[in-house]
Design a protein around this motif. Structure first.
Motif, PDB file in Angstrom:
ATOM      1  N   ILE A 253       0.838  -1.202   0.000  1.00 29.51           N
ATOM      2  CA  ILE A 253       0.000   0.000   0.000  1.00 29.51           C
ATOM      3  C   ILE A 253       0.872   1.251   0.000  1.00 29.51           C
ATOM      4  CG2 ILE A 253      -1.743   1.284   1.299  1.00 29.51           C
ATOM      5  CD1 ILE A 253      -2.653  -1.499   2.405  1.00 29.51           C
ATOM      6  N   CYS A 254       1.997   1.215   0.716  1.00 26.33           N
ATOM      7  CA  CYS A 254       2.916   2.361   0.728  1.00 26.33           C
ATOM      8  C   CYS A 254       3.410   2.661  -0.683  1.00 26.33           C
ATOM      9  CB  CYS A 254       4.117   2.075   1.634  1.00 26.33           C
ATOM     10  SG  CYS A 254       3.699   1.809   3.363  1.00 26.33           S
ATOM     11  N   ASP A 255       3.792   1.623  -1.414  1.00 27.46           N
ATOM     12  CA  ASP A 255       4.300   1.815  -2.767  1.00 27.46           C
ATOM     13  C   ASP A 255       3.217   2.340  -3.693  1.00 27.46           C
ATOM     14  OD1 ASP A 255       7.210   0.092  -3.262  1.00 27.46           O
ATOM     15  OD2 ASP A 255       6.151  -0.147  -1.382  1.00 27.46           O
ATOM     16  N   HIS A 256       1.995   1.880  -3.482  1.00 29.95           N
ATOM     17  CA  HIS A 256       0.870   2.378  -4.294  1.00 29.95           C
ATOM     18  C   HIS A 256       0.668   3.872  -4.072  1.00 29.95           C
ATOM     19  CE1 HIS A 256      -3.052   2.774  -6.106  1.00 29.95           C
ATOM     20  NE2 HIS A 256      -3.584   3.121  -4.940  1.00 29.95           N
ATOM     21  N   THR A 258       2.895   6.158  -2.774  1.00 28.45           N
ATOM     22  CA  THR A 258       4.051   7.038  -2.989  1.00 28.45           C
ATOM     23  C   THR A 258       4.748   6.849  -4.328  1.00 28.45           C
ATOM     24  OG1 THR A 258       5.539   5.471  -1.914  1.00 28.45           O
ATOM     25  CG2 THR A 258       4.494   7.120  -0.503  1.00 28.45           C
ATOM     26  N   GLY A 259       4.326   5.852  -5.123  1.00 29.80           N
ATOM     27  CA  GLY A 259       4.971   5.619  -6.409  1.00 29.80           C
ATOM     28  C   GLY A 259       6.184   4.719  -6.319  1.00 29.80           C
ATOM     29  N   GLY A 260       6.214   3.826  -5.345  1.00 30.31           N
ATOM     30  CA  GLY A 260       7.298   2.862  -5.234  1.00 30.31           C
ATOM     31  C   GLY A 260       7.201   1.772  -6.289  1.00 30.31           C
ATOM     32  N   VAL A 261       8.167   0.866  -6.284  1.00 33.51           N
ATOM     33  CA  VAL A 261       8.263  -0.134  -7.349  1.00 33.51           C
ATOM     34  C   VAL A 261       7.569  -1.446  -6.992  1.00 33.51           C
ATOM     35  CG1 VAL A 261      10.396   0.848  -8.247  1.00 33.51           C
ATOM     36  CG2 VAL A 261      10.520  -0.959  -6.517  1.00 33.51           C
ATOM     37  N   MET A 262       6.944  -1.530  -5.814  1.00 36.70           N
ATOM     38  CA  MET A 262       6.314  -2.789  -5.402  1.00 36.70           C
ATOM     39  C   MET A 262       4.848  -2.602  -5.027  1.00 36.70           C
ATOM     40  SD  MET A 262       9.348  -4.815  -3.401  1.00 36.70           S
ATOM     41  CE  MET A 262      10.908  -5.161  -4.265  1.00 36.70           C
ATOM     42  N   SER A 263       4.143  -1.839  -5.809  1.00 36.94           N
ATOM     43  CA  SER A 263       2.717  -1.638  -5.576  1.00 36.94           C
ATOM     44  C   SER A 263       1.914  -2.829  -6.081  1.00 36.94           C
ATOM     45  CB  SER A 263       2.234  -0.373  -6.293  1.00 36.94           C
ATOM     46  OG  SER A 263       0.823  -0.309  -6.303  1.00 36.94           O
ATOM     47  N   ASP A 287       6.156   0.948   7.197  1.00 28.97           N
ATOM     48  CA  ASP A 287       7.093   2.040   7.472  1.00 28.97           C
ATOM     49  C   ASP A 287       7.965   2.351   6.272  1.00 28.97           C
ATOM     50  OD1 ASP A 287       8.084  -0.619   8.014  1.00 28.97           O
ATOM     51  OD2 ASP A 287       9.927   0.278   8.771  1.00 28.97           O
ATOM     52  N   MET A 288       7.712   1.688   5.128  1.00 31.81           N
ATOM     53  CA  MET A 288       8.658   1.836   4.019  1.00 31.81           C
ATOM     54  C   MET A 288       8.033   1.761   2.636  1.00 31.81           C
ATOM     55  SD  MET A 288      10.438  -1.928   4.402  1.00 31.81           S
ATOM     56  CE  MET A 288      10.821  -1.582   6.113  1.00 31.81           C
ATOM     57  N   THR A 289       8.658   2.488   1.726  1.00 29.80           N
ATOM     58  CA  THR A 289       8.411   2.388   0.290  1.00 29.80           C
ATOM     59  C   THR A 289       9.671   1.819  -0.341  1.00 29.80           C
ATOM     60  OG1 THR A 289       6.826   4.204   0.131  1.00 29.80           O
ATOM     61  CG2 THR A 289       8.107   3.726  -1.845  1.00 29.80           C
ATOM     62  N   GLU A 322       2.161  10.351   4.799  1.00 34.06           N
ATOM     63  CA  GLU A 322       1.997   9.094   4.068  1.00 34.06           C
ATOM     64  C   GLU A 322       1.423   8.011   4.963  1.00 34.06           C
ATOM     65  OE1 GLU A 322       5.794  10.156   1.171  1.00 34.06           O
ATOM     66  OE2 GLU A 322       6.018   8.772   2.864  1.00 34.06           O
ATOM     67  N   ALA A 323       1.868   7.963   6.225  1.00 33.93           N
ATOM     68  CA  ALA A 323       1.340   6.976   7.172  1.00 33.93           C
ATOM     69  C   ALA A 323      -0.156   7.183   7.384  1.00 33.93           C
ATOM     70  CB  ALA A 323       2.085   7.079   8.499  1.00 33.93           C
ATOM     71  N   THR A 324      -0.571   8.434   7.444  1.00 40.16           N
ATOM     72  CA  THR A 324      -1.996   8.741   7.587  1.00 40.16           C
ATOM     73  C   THR A 324      -2.781   8.240   6.379  1.00 40.16           C
ATOM     74  OG1 THR A 324      -1.473  10.713   8.890  1.00 40.16           O
ATOM     75  CG2 THR A 324      -3.664  10.612   7.895  1.00 40.16           C
ATOM     76  N   ARG A 325      -2.213   8.435   5.209  1.00 36.42           N
ATOM     77  CA  ARG A 325      -2.882   7.976   3.980  1.00 36.42           C
ATOM     78  C   ARG A 325      -2.921   6.454   3.893  1.00 36.42           C
ATOM     79  NH1 ARG A 325       0.430  10.983  -0.446  1.00 36.42           N
ATOM     80  NH2 ARG A 325      -1.008   9.935  -1.878  1.00 36.42           N
ATOM     81  N   VAL A 326      -1.849   5.792   4.326  1.00 36.70           N
ATOM     82  CA  VAL A 326      -1.825   4.323   4.334  1.00 36.70           C
ATOM     83  C   VAL A 326      -2.893   3.788   5.288  1.00 36.70           C
ATOM     84  CG1 VAL A 326      -0.477   2.288   5.002  1.00 36.70           C
ATOM     85  CG2 VAL A 326       0.591   4.102   3.652  1.00 36.70           C
ATOM     86  N   GLY A 327      -2.957   4.355   6.491  1.00 34.50           N
ATOM     87  CA  GLY A 327      -3.977   3.942   7.445  1.00 34.50           C
ATOM     88  C   GLY A 327      -5.377   4.194   6.925  1.00 34.50           C
ATOM     89  N   GLY A 328      -5.565   5.320   6.251  1.00 33.47           N
ATOM     90  CA  GLY A 328      -6.859   5.628   5.668  1.00 33.47           C
ATOM     91  C   GLY A 328      -7.242   4.650   4.572  1.00 33.47           C
TER      92      GLY A 328
END
Length: 417
Positions: A253-256, A258-263, A287-289, A322-328
């Motif tokens: 979800i973090c990658d989705h 923030t634009g990471g490579v493992m979405s 905690d990571m992208t 970003e953590a707030t958005r991931v939790g949301g």
């Protein structure tokens, strides 16, 4: 049920007929029947073609001539028709494997059919000129077997004959094995549980896996949360291939976001909730992208807290926003898609959400973690979905055992011992 396997052979007969006929003979030489389906641009006449291009469009499309359409439109049209045909064959147990051979266009077409028409576990193979490159967009979250053709699929020669012979024997063997499995109608003795894992949550998942398989009649399926892993688990749930999920590692979800490579894309967390199966969710590695080597990190993130996991993987610490958005995201997906809210629990390990986010670790950030937890707690308030707040770290062995027990209780199964 058929005892002699049958393989669907997809190909563009207007361009690859000689090569497809050779592959057909090889498959048939291994005691397997073949249905040759023409998905080419132009209608081709040959006695060996079981489903001509014209018949395919007539039976499963609008019957219009596609020969003058742009290449992309031809592929889209023929893929749609072939998907309907292959789906019908599969549903009626008329095929037990599928194979194709061709270049980039034929590969794209065949892969789309295989991904959309057939479940995981059904034999799928493509001999392709692009199989040694980036096959992620071709294979996706499925189990398509790719074989590099070495030379172009353009005229038979010794190299291509050897490759096609190997492919024909391989898909024939897979089809025989598939028929044999289908004839074994013994119901599964163990419940199937999906687990999500990343390097920084491996200790927890290993402990959960060992605990579940030792104490209960459970078989675990571990999915590496690299994007395709999350998609594969979501797909297997939709196909009815899992009875419960312990979604410990939701890092994709973090990658989705923030634009990471493992979405794993925008539909992560939907399938288990919609299926209504026992579903324990946690926030492992949120905690990571993920990015590639350090020099591939986007310029806008150069000033962020970065950690070189290995020479080809760079991790970026999730910020408060970003953590707030991931939790949301987690709360919104579970709330909106929950068929049975009581089947879902969300566990928040406040002692550390990954191996490197514990106190004193390189990704320790109490403020970001608090934002994540608050967003989930607030987002699920009144939903009927239980949120369990726990002071231990996600990789604490006792946390792993307790979260495993929570899942088992939700599944309503008893100890095997």
């Amino acid at each position: 049920m058929a005892t002699t396997p049958c393989v669907a052979l997809l190909g563009t007969c207007d361009a690859k007929l000689e090569e497809l006929l050779f592959l057909r003979r090889t498959i048939e030489g291994n005691d397997v029947d073949v249905i040759l389906m023409d998905v080419g641009r132009c209608h081709t006449v040959h006695d060996a073609i079981n489903i001509t291009q014209r018949k395919l469009i007539g039976d499963f499309g609008d019957g219009k001539d596609v020969s003058e359409l742009p290449r992309g439109e031809v592929i889209k049209c023929m893929a749609a028709c072939a998907t309907k045909a292959v789906t019908k064959f599969f549903q009626h147990d008329q095929i037990h494997g599928i194979v194709s051979a061709g270049g980039s266009g034929g590969t794209s077409l065949a892969a789309k059919v295989m991904r959309n028409a057939l479940p995981i576990g059904f034999p799928k193979m493509i001999v392709s000129t692009v199989a040694s490159g980036d096959t992620g967009p071709i294979v996706g979250e499925t189990d398509i077997t790719m074989m590099y053709s070495v030379v172009d699929v353009a005229g038979l020669n010794k190299v291509l004959r050897n490759v096609l012979s190997n492919a024909g024997a391989a898909v024939a063997g897979m089809a025989h094995a598939y028929v044999s499995r289908k004839q074994n109608t013994t119901p599964p003795e163990k419940k199937r549980v999906g687990l999500t894992m990343f390097g920084v949550t491996t200790p927890a998942v290993d402990a959960i896996r060992h605990y579940l398989e030792t104490n209960y009649a459970i078989e675990t399926y571990v999915f590496h949360a690299t994007g395709h892993g999350g998609k594969a688990m979501e797909r297997l749930i939709r196909e009815g291939g899992l009875d419960a999920v312990l979604d410990l590692t939701t890092t994709e979800i973090c990658d989705h976001i923030t634009g990471g490579v493992m979405s794993a894309g925008e539909h992560r967390l939907e399938s288990a909730a919609e299926a209504g199966i026992a579903n324990v969710v946690s926030v492992g590695a949120t905690d990571m992208t993920n990015f590639g080597p350090m020099d591939t990190v986007p310029e806008r993130y150069k000033g962020r807290k970065l950690y070189e996991h290995n020479p080809v993987v760079t991790l970026m610490r999730t910020s408060v926003d970003e953590a707030t958005r991931v939790g949301g995201f987690i709360a919104e997906k579970l709330r909106r898609h929950a068929k049975n809210p009581k089947a879902i629990q969300v566990w928040l390990p406040k002692g550390g959400i990954s191996m490197i986010a514990t106190p004193g670790g390189p990704f320790e950030d109490a403020e970001a973690d608090a934002a994540l937890f608050d967003a989930i707690r607030d987002g699920l308030a009144g939903s009927g979905i239980e949120v369990v707040e726990d002071g231990r770290a996600i990789n604490d062995e006792s946390f792993a055992y307790d979260v495993a027990e929570a899942l088992v209780k939700n599944m309503g199964i008893r100890s095997a011992h």
